[in-house]
Design an enzyme around this catalytic site. Structure first.
Site, short mmCIF file in Angstrom:
data_model
loop_
_atom_site.label_atom_id
_atom_site.label_comp_id
_atom_site.label_asym_id
_atom_site.label_seq_id
_atom_site.Cartn_x
_atom_site.Cartn_y
_atom_site.Cartn_z
N GLY A 1 0.84 -1.20 0.00
CA GLY A 1 0.00 0.00 0.00
C GLY A 1 0.87 1.24 0.00
O GLY A 1 2.04 1.19 0.35
N PHE B 1 1.72 9.09 4.16
CA PHE B 1 2.86 9.01 5.04
C PHE B 1 4.04 8.31 4.37
O PHE B 1 5.19 8.61 4.63
CB PHE B 1 2.39 8.24 6.28
CG PHE B 1 3.45 7.89 7.27
CD1 PHE B 1 3.80 8.77 8.27
CD2 PHE B 1 4.08 6.65 7.22
CE1 PHE B 1 4.76 8.43 9.19
CE2 PHE B 1 5.04 6.32 8.15
CZ PHE B 1 5.38 7.21 9.13
N ASP C 1 -10.17 10.65 8.40
CA ASP C 1 -9.87 10.14 7.06
C ASP C 1 -10.54 8.78 6.87
O ASP C 1 -9.90 7.81 6.50
CB ASP C 1 -8.36 10.05 6.86
CG ASP C 1 -7.97 10.11 5.39
OD1 ASP C 1 -6.81 9.88 5.07
OD2 ASP C 1 -8.86 10.37 4.55
#
Ligand code: NAG
Ligand code: NAG
Ligand code: NAG
Ligand code: NAG
Ligand code: NAG
Ligand code: NAG
Ligand code: NAG
Length: 887
Positions: free
Chosen positions: A558, A562, A676
């Site tokens: 993924g 970040f 989020d």
């Protein structure tokens, strides 16, 4: 969608007006911008455009009203012939009421200047319109002034209305709740012989207007072509839109009022929007030095005041020479925008010194922009239009950046003189909402049919609910004997046992670990035993390098804001997910810390657990439990679609996620807002148990003391709460909104935003809700689910989603309520399949022992491990939460 993104504030206004202005009359003999002496009266008057069509009306005013810019707005009696209105209601005050003390100063958009125009208004209890002859077709500026004056019968703060022209919707469901002026400015190509400005009150409401201004502007003000971003080809057909000016900035310079502008525009100073003021130097020349080239920018495009001042890069000695000057401007992200940037090289000493890049929304707009070639002289006005697609607007911000490019002979530098952010009408021909001029919801089908369907569905729902209650009661009568008699009916429903509480305090860390091992069949006890902080184990960077095969690109599972997420295997064989931060990104560091802080306080079956972390030699990594079934999204319409999930499983996943969020909002010491929520942040373990992940943006907000936190807008496009975006005040209801989008995504198996679809289908929430309201629910359901969902379950589910998506946070349910509704939808689904199978009505309810009903504490099904290790900490809070009375 509320029509006014501009929430105005008086305090800021006072601030601006009290700042000593240093610039005097336009185009006259002028002091340098740093001079403070005033000789306005001796300066010749600014030569202004003489518009062919000119309408200036001070609605409701008995007398003509003169403005500081020298113009006079006509009185109401002299213009009443242009108004068709059944009633004759006017309001007048001598002075405006004082501004509210506790204003909503969350908006960064500046307020309009105070004007005597706000002292009177016309009120329209029913639809009314102004008609003006248009002798010369073409672009016109339409300016509307609103202020809710006090009136004995009408409370103007409660007015809700629409304003439309022949072809465009200017305002929809518009309201001015606070006693602050609202100024709206539109640019429309008027092609008919008359302009009709129609004010239509919403049912049982009324409309009002304080002043109207319509002036024709030069034809070349709007050109049909603009640069696309990222620049590949130009965009054509720009001029066929209607426009609303969202923001106009005089970069590096002062406030410019209508007196100083060629078309009576207002230009605001840019400080509020400059994201890096420390690196910015203001600079400028005498406006008289600004040259307008042949066939290029004219003084109507922008006055010389705008071009005379600029922002440039700050002192190169103290700041790294290579950076961007950045401006961030809040906008309504559901529209495309025309961005007009004004440039004028007022910094170079010679030609060909200055080369810079222009970025719009992080994308290259103009590489190696070279004003010397474009204007072939210094101090020469130049502007460029960019069109940005609404799909490129992240976090509700338009971002303009300029940064040095190689090639210039001077020091690295970049400049910007002015910015205009202009909203473009959408496919409904509207600048406010999705209703067209006729009031059709994107060409909606007749509402009566929808109502009928809703009524029938409602009736069926009611009967099912009644049946359920009866069955529940019967089962209660026959409940097992070990169920304590003194329990009330409702508490019988809730399998609340105090041992099932939270993991909040991990005093018994090693027991937690053994629970983990039983749950995930792996041996992690060493990690949890090694700390009693809950943060987990500290890993060395080497350990993680080994675990992830030196961060092998093939192990990437993924990518997030970040950094990348790698799959890894620890020495003892435990599979983990390793999130490796990008040490360059300051955002990354913050998110890293936030996530450690958050996750160290949180333990819940439906939140992803942090196993440990690494913070060594500028390397930041977070180590999580590995979720073998990946992100939810992939199972809906991504790579894992080969086995579409059945409805019941989807419901269980939604319930799990809702439970995780509910725990975040209410279970921990502080209310935590995730910020989020989306289908890529919901992970599935090997048993398809849903876990909420990614707490990098989360915020702790204590519900007791304050109901919201004011903050910069962050989140993911398509999931972003419109109210949060507008007011930048975060509440847990923003998560509820995003979760509503997740619910729709699960039902429809399509992304929250799909720019490839026709305009009206791009946004999932809008598209799904519009079909739902039209009674076309079957149109949106994932084809893989067709015919497998019981109608009751579907109804309850979509109802829950709709409530989550309410325009205002206060109207949205809590996560606890959403959870309840989803549980209910699951029961209805189970009930329908059971009755089908056995025709036994008494089995409508799933057996209580295994029912996941209302177990808030994270352990709800028989497959869950026993959790006697949980401490008591959250127990009382949970018993309050688990309160379903009044349903
Ligand atoms: C605008 O014009 C007025 C009158 O000409 C003058 O007093 C004022 O200082 C000017 N302000 C700016 C910012 O140019
Ligand atoms: C009002 O209507 C009349 C007749 O159509 C027109 O002559 C006049 O200019 C209008 N007034 C304004 C302010 O446009
Ligand atoms: C008008 O309505 C608003 C909002 O409902 C309310 O806050 C305000 O007090 C009302 N004003 C008067 C004068 O009733
Ligand atoms: C306004 O619209 C008309 C009709 O569509 C068109 O002919 C004209 O060129 C437009 N004006 C401008 C300035 O684009
Ligand atoms: C920026 O402004 C400061 C103070 O006015 C000045 O010392 C410095 O030289 C300026 N930097 C540039 C790059 O012009
Ligand atoms: C300037 O901004 C652009 C777009 O956001 C970015 O790609 C670029 O790396 C930035 N430049 C610097 C030096 O930060
Ligand atoms: C924005 O993108 C969508 C989908 O890519 C496209 O249909 C639409 O025309 C675009 N809008 C503009 C103004 O380019």
């Amino acid at each position: 969608m509320i029509s006014s993104p501009v929430v105005v504030i008086f305090s800021f206004l006072l601030l601006i007006t009290s700042t000593p202005t240093t610039i005097h009359a336009q185009d006259g003999p002028i002091e340098t911008p740093s001079s403070t002496s005033s000789s306005t009266s001796s300066s010749p008057k600014t030569p202004k455009f003489n518009p062919k069509n000119k309408v200036l009306i001070a609605c409701g005013s008995q007398e003509d009203v003169s403005l500081p810019d020298g113009r006079t707005f006509k009185s109401d009696p002299s213009t009443v012939s242009n108004l068709s209105s059944e009633e004759d209601v006017k309001v007048n005050v001598d002075t405006l009421p004082p501004p509210p003390k506790d204003d909503v100063s969350s908006s960064k958009l500046p307020p309009p200047p105070p004007l005597p125009l706000y002292n009177s208004a016309r009120i329209f209890p029913s639809a009314a319109s102004y008609k003006f002859p248009i002798s010369q077709p073409g672009f016109h500026l339409i300016r509307l002034y609103f202020f809710p004056l006090p009136h004995t019968t009408y409370n103007l703060s409660n007015a809700v209305f629409r304003v439309t022209t022949e072809n465009f919707v200017l305002l929809h469901d518009f309201t001015v709740p606070n006693p602050t002026p609202i100024f709206k400015e539109y640019l429309l190509n008027l092609t008919t012989q008359t302009l009709t400005l129609k004010f239509s009150p919403k049912k049982n409401s009324f409309a009002f207007i304080n002043a109207i201004e319509v002036i024709s502007v030069p034809d070349d003000l709007i050109s049909d072509t603009a640069s696309a971003v990222p620049s590949v080809e130009n965009v054509e057909g720009v001029a066929k839109h209607a426009f609303e000016v969202a923001l106009r900035l005089n970069v590096g310079g002062p406030l410019l009022t209508p007196r100083n502008d060629t078309l009576w525009r207002t230009w605001y100073p840019d400080e509020e929007f400059n994201a890096f003021p420390e690196g910015t130097n203001k600079t400028g020349v005498n406006p008289r030095e600004v040259k307008y080239p042949e066939g290029g920018a004219t003084r109507f495009i922008a006055p010389s005041w705008v071009y005379a001042t600029a922002a440039e890069m700050g002192n190169a000695d103290t700041i790294k020479a290579n950076f961007n000057l950045t401006w961030k401007m809040p906008v309504d992200p559901s529209y495309d925008y025309l961005i007009r940037l004004h440039f004028c090289d007022v910094v170079s000493i010679a030609l060909n010194e200055l080369y810079f890049n222009v970025y719009v929304n992080g994308m290259m707009g103009a590489p190696s922009f070279d004003l010397s070639t474009l204007t072939s002289a210094l101090s020469t006005a130049y502007y460029r239009d960019f069109v940005i697609n609404s799909t490129t607007i992240a976090n509700g911000l338009v971002i303009i950046q300029v940064g040095p490019a190689s090639g210039g002979s001077g020091d690295p530098n970049a400049i910007l003189n002015g910015v205009e952010v202009i909203k473009m009408s959408n496919s409904a021909g509207s600048l406010s909402g999705l209703f067209d001029v006729e009031g059709n919801y994107m060409g909606a089908a007749s509402g009566s049919k929808t109502m009928k369907i809703l009524a029938v569905v409602g009736l069926v729902m009611g009967m099912v609910a009644l049946l359920l209650v009866v069955v529940m009661f019967v089962r209660w009568q026959k409940r097992p004997l070990d169920c304590p008699r003194n329990n009330s009916f409702s508490s019988w429903l809730l399998p609340l046992t105090t041992s099932h509480s939270s993991f909040l305090s991990s005093k018994s860390a090693s027991i937690t670990a053994s629970r983990k091992s039983s749950l995930f069949g792996s041996r992690k006890s060493n990690m949890f035993a090694s700390t009693n902080q809950g943060v987990g184990k500290f890993f060395s960077f080497n350990e993680l390098q080994d675990a992830s095969n030196n961060f092998d690109e093939n192990a990437v599972i993924g990518v997030g804001g970040f950094g990348k997420v790698y799959m890894g295997k620890l020495d003892d064989g435990t599979k983990v997910a390793i999130k490796r931060g990008n040490p360059q990104s300051e955002q990354g560091i913050n998110e890293f810390q936030t996530e450690i802080q958050m996750l160290s306080q949180l333990r819940h079956r439906h939140l992803v657990s942090l196993i440990g972390y690494c913070d060594e030699n500028a390397e930041m990594c977070l180590v999580y439990e590995f979720m073998s079934n990946g992100v939810l999204r992939e199972h809906l319409y991504g790579s894992k679609l080969n086995a579409p999930m059945p409805w019941k499983q989807r419901l269980e996943i939604c319930i799990g996620s809702a439970r995780g969020l509910h725990y975040l909002h209410t279970g921990a010491a502080h209310c935590i807002i995730h910020r989020d929520v989306k289908t890529t942040n919901i992970l599935l373990d090997e048993n398809f148990v849903a876990k909420v992940s990614d707490f990098g943006l989360s915020k702790a907000a204590c519900l007791m003391e304050q109901t919201h936190v004011s903050t910069a807008v962050k989140g993911s496009f398509g999931y972003l709460d419109p109210e949060y975006f507008r007011r930048q005040q975060l509440t847990e209801k923003s998560d509820v909104y995003s979760f509503g989008v997740v619910l729709l995504e699960v039902l429809t198996a399509r992304p929250a935003i799909n720019p490839a679809l026709p305009r009206d289908q791009v946004n999932l929430a809008e598209w799904a809700m519009s079909n739902y309201r039209k009674g076309l629910l079957e149109k949106i359901v994932d084809p893989n689910l067709q015919g497998t969902i019981s109608s009751g379950s579907l109804k309850k589910y979509v109802e829950a989603a709709e409530k989550c998506l309410a325009e205002y946070g206060v109207d949205r349910p809590s996560m606890g309520d959403v959870l309840w509704n989803l549980e209910y939808a699951l029961q209805l689904q189970e009930a329908s399949t059971k009755t089908e199978a056995t025709e036994d009505k008494s089995s409508l309810l799933i057996p209580l022992e295994t029912a996941p009903i209302m177990g808030i504490n994270g352990v709800e099904s028989s497959s869950a491990p026993t959790s006697d290790d949980h401490t008591e900490v959250g127990a009382s809070a949970f018993s309050q939460i688990a309160n379903f009375q009044g349903r």
